[in-house]
Design a protein around this motif. Structure first.
Motif, PDB file in Angstrom:
ATOM      1  N   VAL A  31      85.718   1.123  39.365  1.00 14.17           N
ATOM      2  CA  VAL A  31      86.795   1.181  40.348  1.00 14.17           C
ATOM      3  C   VAL A  31      86.313   0.411  41.562  1.00 14.17           C
ATOM      4  N   GLY A  32      87.068  -0.590  42.003  1.00 12.91           N
ATOM      5  CA  GLY A  32      86.620  -1.454  43.095  1.00 12.91           C
ATOM      6  C   GLY A  32      87.525  -1.387  44.311  1.00 12.91           C
ATOM      7  N   VAL A  33      86.904  -1.554  45.505  1.00  9.77           N
ATOM      8  CA  VAL A  33      87.636  -1.595  46.771  1.00  9.77           C
ATOM      9  C   VAL A  33      87.078  -2.742  47.606  1.00  9.77           C
ATOM     10  N   MET A  43      82.861  -5.452  49.633  1.00  5.82           N
ATOM     11  CA  MET A  43      83.341  -4.959  48.342  1.00  5.82           C
ATOM     12  C   MET A  43      82.403  -3.879  47.846  1.00  5.82           C
ATOM     13  N   VAL A  44      82.983  -2.759  47.422  1.00  9.42           N
ATOM     14  CA  VAL A  44      82.235  -1.671  46.797  1.00  9.42           C
ATOM     15  C   VAL A  44      82.856  -1.415  45.434  1.00  9.42           C
ATOM     16  N   VAL A  45      82.010  -1.357  44.404  1.00 14.83           N
ATOM     17  CA  VAL A  45      82.464  -1.016  43.060  1.00 14.83           C
ATOM     18  C   VAL A  45      81.797   0.298  42.680  1.00 14.83           C
ATOM     19  N   PHE A  46      82.612   1.258  42.280  1.00 15.36           N
ATOM     20  CA  PHE A  46      82.124   2.587  41.933  1.00 15.36           C
ATOM     21  C   PHE A  46      82.058   2.742  40.421  1.00 15.36           C
ATOM     22  N   ASP A  47      81.145   3.587  39.976  1.00 16.02           N
ATOM     23  CA  ASP A  47      81.022   3.888  38.551  1.00 16.02           C
ATOM     24  C   ASP A  47      82.034   4.954  38.173  1.00 16.02           C
ATOM     25  N   GLY A  48      83.261   4.558  37.963  1.00 17.12           N
ATOM     26  CA  GLY A  48      84.283   5.487  37.521  1.00 17.12           C
ATOM     27  C   GLY A  48      84.902   6.265  38.656  1.00 17.12           C
ATOM     28  N   ALA A  49      85.840   7.119  38.298  1.00 19.45           N
ATOM     29  CA  ALA A  49      86.578   7.909  39.269  1.00 19.45           C
ATOM     30  C   ALA A  49      85.952   9.285  39.357  1.00 19.45           C
ATOM     31  N   ALA A  50      85.534   9.667  40.545  1.00 16.63           N
ATOM     32  CA  ALA A  50      84.934  10.977  40.765  1.00 16.63           C
ATOM     33  C   ALA A  50      85.111  11.347  42.226  1.00 16.63           C
ATOM     34  N   ARG A  51      84.929  12.618  42.549  1.00 22.42           N
ATOM     35  CA  ARG A  51      85.090  13.028  43.944  1.00 22.42           C
ATOM     36  C   ARG A  51      84.043  12.367  44.825  1.00 22.42           C
ATOM     37  N   SER A  52      82.815  12.296  44.334  1.00 21.08           N
ATOM     38  CA  SER A  52      81.753  11.613  45.074  1.00 21.08           C
ATOM     39  C   SER A  52      81.132  10.584  44.140  1.00 21.08           C
ATOM     40  N   PRO A  53      81.764   9.424  43.979  1.00 25.22           N
ATOM     41  CA  PRO A  53      81.339   8.467  42.954  1.00 25.22           C
ATOM     42  C   PRO A  53      80.046   7.763  43.307  1.00 25.22           C
ATOM     43  N   ALA A  54      79.348   7.312  42.273  1.00 24.17           N
ATOM     44  CA  ALA A  54      78.107   6.557  42.468  1.00 24.17           C
ATOM     45  C   ALA A  54      78.445   5.083  42.669  1.00 24.17           C
ATOM     46  N   TYR A  55      77.681   4.412  43.559  1.00 25.23           N
ATOM     47  CA  TYR A  55      77.884   2.988  43.790  1.00 25.23           C
ATOM     48  C   TYR A  55      77.279   2.186  42.643  1.00 25.23           C
ATOM     49  N   PHE A  56      78.037   1.223  42.154  1.00 24.01           N
ATOM     50  CA  PHE A  56      77.494   0.258  41.201  1.00 24.01           C
ATOM     51  C   PHE A  56      77.199  -1.057  41.913  1.00 24.01           C
ATOM     52  N   PHE A  57      78.016  -1.390  42.921  1.00 20.90           N
ATOM     53  CA  PHE A  57      77.871  -2.639  43.671  1.00 20.90           C
ATOM     54  C   PHE A  57      78.353  -2.394  45.087  1.00 20.90           C
TER      55      PHE A  57
END
Length: 637
Positions: A31-33, A43-57
């Protein structure tokens, strides 16, 4: 301004309802923003949808779109060029990462500039990215939502200080209430007055009005934005704060005032020219951390390691892992033993690789999905975890290079099943809390059949007698590590006599038995105190378990020596299976694979093997189970 909670109605803004409320979102792998701000494009890309997601990028480019906007009414020309270049790059990266959805939000600079809409159209034409230009109220709302993701219990006011505006929002009870936007960004302060006094009076008037509207007087402030981060870092420098981690850094109002005054007097050029801090090079033998042994063979002990142990773990990188900076290593254990702490966290961090540790409560059946979602390249676990994962079924793992296993002996049947299911190798290692791992297989030197592997490069390992003298190659003995191994512990906490008892001359005796072949490969025979005595012959429980694990119907098994009546001890096999198996069938199977004195005399079907917190079999618990003497069978060797 609206005092209603944010969650009312359809006020979710550009993101819609929370992704984690939608069951279909659990399938999202990225999921990217992209945030197009007055000063930066991030740009931040998260590892999936979660309440407190982990950063991938997570990457930021300082573009300066809003610089000069108050005077010209237009976006900064050079800023437009830099921002467009960043957005082109981010669009390509997002496609390569398969980030979907990718949401692009623009804030104060784009919404206030007369050419903001033209810039948004240019971005769409050049990159295919559709920017959502949000107003100040929405910006305050989203910033507050971000704070609540990290601190759901937060109470107070969020203050987001950007380049051309400052947004505020009241938070409490898990929701967002009243919100406000102000023209107090650094780029716009010149509009508030020509003199410092005029600007100060204008700012006080704006803040007083906003504080009354928000009910913010005396409330805790949650500071967000690049300008606050700069002030926070300068505050750290002024106060000699030992860390550089801004997340959850706290300042009192008095400290903020002192820092602002200090900034006015300080030579900021000299501050920027400061040399990096020097490392404190202390004694490598001073204590660094403590861990507890598993206690599977007795009482758990506190093991104290020196600072040098962290450096010594580097011998595992090539000797077991094949670890590189680009790896994403997932460990399935809990932080209650050195396998997880070292392999799962310290070692990836030491080379700049990514460490992935599933949260408490994640089941083995879910770990395979996490491996696929997070594109893990290495995976580490105890054999029992691998077995449960295989039972649950595994998804395709195209990024996984190989897996690492330790904690207890790896059955060959489990190795074969893992390789068949994943197409990847399993590399086994032997270690202990007192020295982590020091014997292992690795991609560059796989273990020969029947062996764990070889001593890792840089290690001195021997097979010794009870007195500490090396035995001949091919002879059974105790696995020992050289006393001067840099990864060896300092001792057991407050137990000097117990520590000294583990050494013989230049060797630390592990208490585990093994055999070293002519090529240096070491076969593991089991714990010395778990070895069984059958008619005067020492029998390894691992040898019995390896033979019986291939019996059709047996899922898992463990062999121990038990007392069936006074002075009568036999080898017992405890096993799990869908149903109790016929003893005659078990006896016949043992007869084809084991010498008579090594064959079990007692077979017990149980629901599951007892295991400790780190998934090791608790053999002492098996030995403590009551055994009816009439079930012992023939107790002769």
């Amino acid at each position: 301004m609206d005092d209603a909670p944010l969650h009312a109605g359809d006020e979710w803004g550009p993101f819609g309802p929370p992704l984690f409320d939608d069951p279909s979102a659990r399938a999202l792998s990225r999921v990217g923003v992209i945030d197009v701000g007055s000063n930066s494009v991030r740009m931040v890309v998260f590892d999936g949808a979660a309440r407190s997601p982990a950063y991938f990028f997570n990457e930021k480019v300082m573009a300066g779109l809003g610089r000069g906007l108050p005077e010209t009414g237009h976006l900064n020309p050079e800023g437009r060029v830099r921002a467009m270049a960043a957005l082109r790059r981010f669009a390509l990266l997002a496609r390569a990462m398969e980030a979907a959805p990718l949401i692009v939000v623009a804030t104060a600079a784009v919404r206030e500039a007369s050419d903001g809409a033209d810039f948004a159209a240019e971005v769409l034409a050049e990159t295919g990215l559709r920017m959502r230009i949000i107003d100040g109220d929405e910006e305050a709302q989203l910033s507050a939502q971000g704070v609540l993701l990290g601190w759901p219990e937060a109470e107070g006011v969020v203050c987001d200080l950007g380049g051309n505006s400052m947004e505020l929002a009241r938070i409490g009870g898990g929701g967002v209430g009243a919100r406000a936007t102000t023209p107090l960004g650094p780029f716009r302060l010149g509009q508030l007055g020509q003199s410092p006094r005029a600007r100060a009076e204008a700012m006080r008037a704006i803040l007083a009005r906003v504080a009354d509207d928000l009910g913010a007087r005396g409330a805790r402030l949650y500071l967000v934005g690049g300008s606050w981060r700069v002030i926070g870092r300068i505050d750290m420098e002024r106060r000699g704060y030992p860390l550089t981690v801004l997340h959850e850094y706290r300042m009192t109002p008095a400290q903020v005032a002192e820092t602002i005054e200090w900034i006015g007097k300080a030579d900021l050029g000299a501050l920027r020219a400061h040399a990096p801090c020097t490392f404190e090079m202390g004694d490598p033998d001073r204590p660094a951390y403590g861990v507890f042994t598993s206690g599977t063979s007795g009482q758990s002990r506190a093991v104290i390691h020196a600072h040098r142990a962290l450096w010594a773990r580097g011998m595992m990188h090539a000797g077991w892992y094949g670890l590189t900076e680009g790896d994403r290593l997932m460990h399935a254990g809990a932080f209650n033993w050195t396998f997880t702490l070292g392999t799962g966290l310290l070692d990836p961090w030491s080379v700049g690789a990514t460490a992935l540790i599933p949260a408490a409560g994640v089941t083995p059946a879910q770990i395979g999905l996490l491996l696929a979602r997070h594109e893990a390249t290495l995976f580490a676990a105890a054999p029992g975890v691998l077995r449960q994962m295989l039972r649950a079924g595994l998804p395709a793992l195209p990024r996984l290079r190989h897996a690492l296993v330790a904690g207890e002996k790896l059955p060959e049947a489990l190795r074969a099943a893992w390789q068949a299911a994943t197409g990847t190798a399993l590399h086994e290692a032997f270690g202990m809390s007192e020295c982590s791992t020091f014997i292992s297989s690795c991609p560059d030197r796989p273990a020969p059949p029947g062996a764990i592997g070889h001593a890792q490069p840089g290690r001195r390992v021997a097979i010794v007698s009870d007195e500490g003298a090396p035995v001949a190659r091919g002879a059974e003995g105790i696995i020992a590590v050289a006393r001067d191994d840099p990864g060896l512990f300092l001792g057991y906490l407050d137990a000097p006599e117990e520590t000294a008892a583990r050494f013989r001359g230049n060797w630390f005796l592990t208490g585990d038995r093994g055999v070293m072949a002519d090529d240096g490969a070491i076969a593991y025979l089991g714990r010395d105190d778990d070895m069984m005595n059958a008619g005067g012959f020492r029998v390894s429980q691992l040898e019995v378990e390896a033979a019986m694990a291939s019996c059709p119907g047996i899922e898992e098994c463990a062999a121990v020596e038990v007392e069936v009546r006074p002075d009568v001890r036999v080898i017992a096999l405890y096993y799990t299976a869908a149903e109790e198996l016929d003893i005659a069938r078990l006896t016949a199977h043992a007869g084809t694979r084991l010498a008579r004195f090594r064959q079990p005399r007692l077979y017990r079907h149980i629901a599951e093997l007892p295991r400790g917190a780190n998934n090791k079999i608790l053999r002492r618990a098996l030995r403590a189970m009551p055994v009816p003497a009439e079930h012992a069978g023939d107790d002769r060797p």
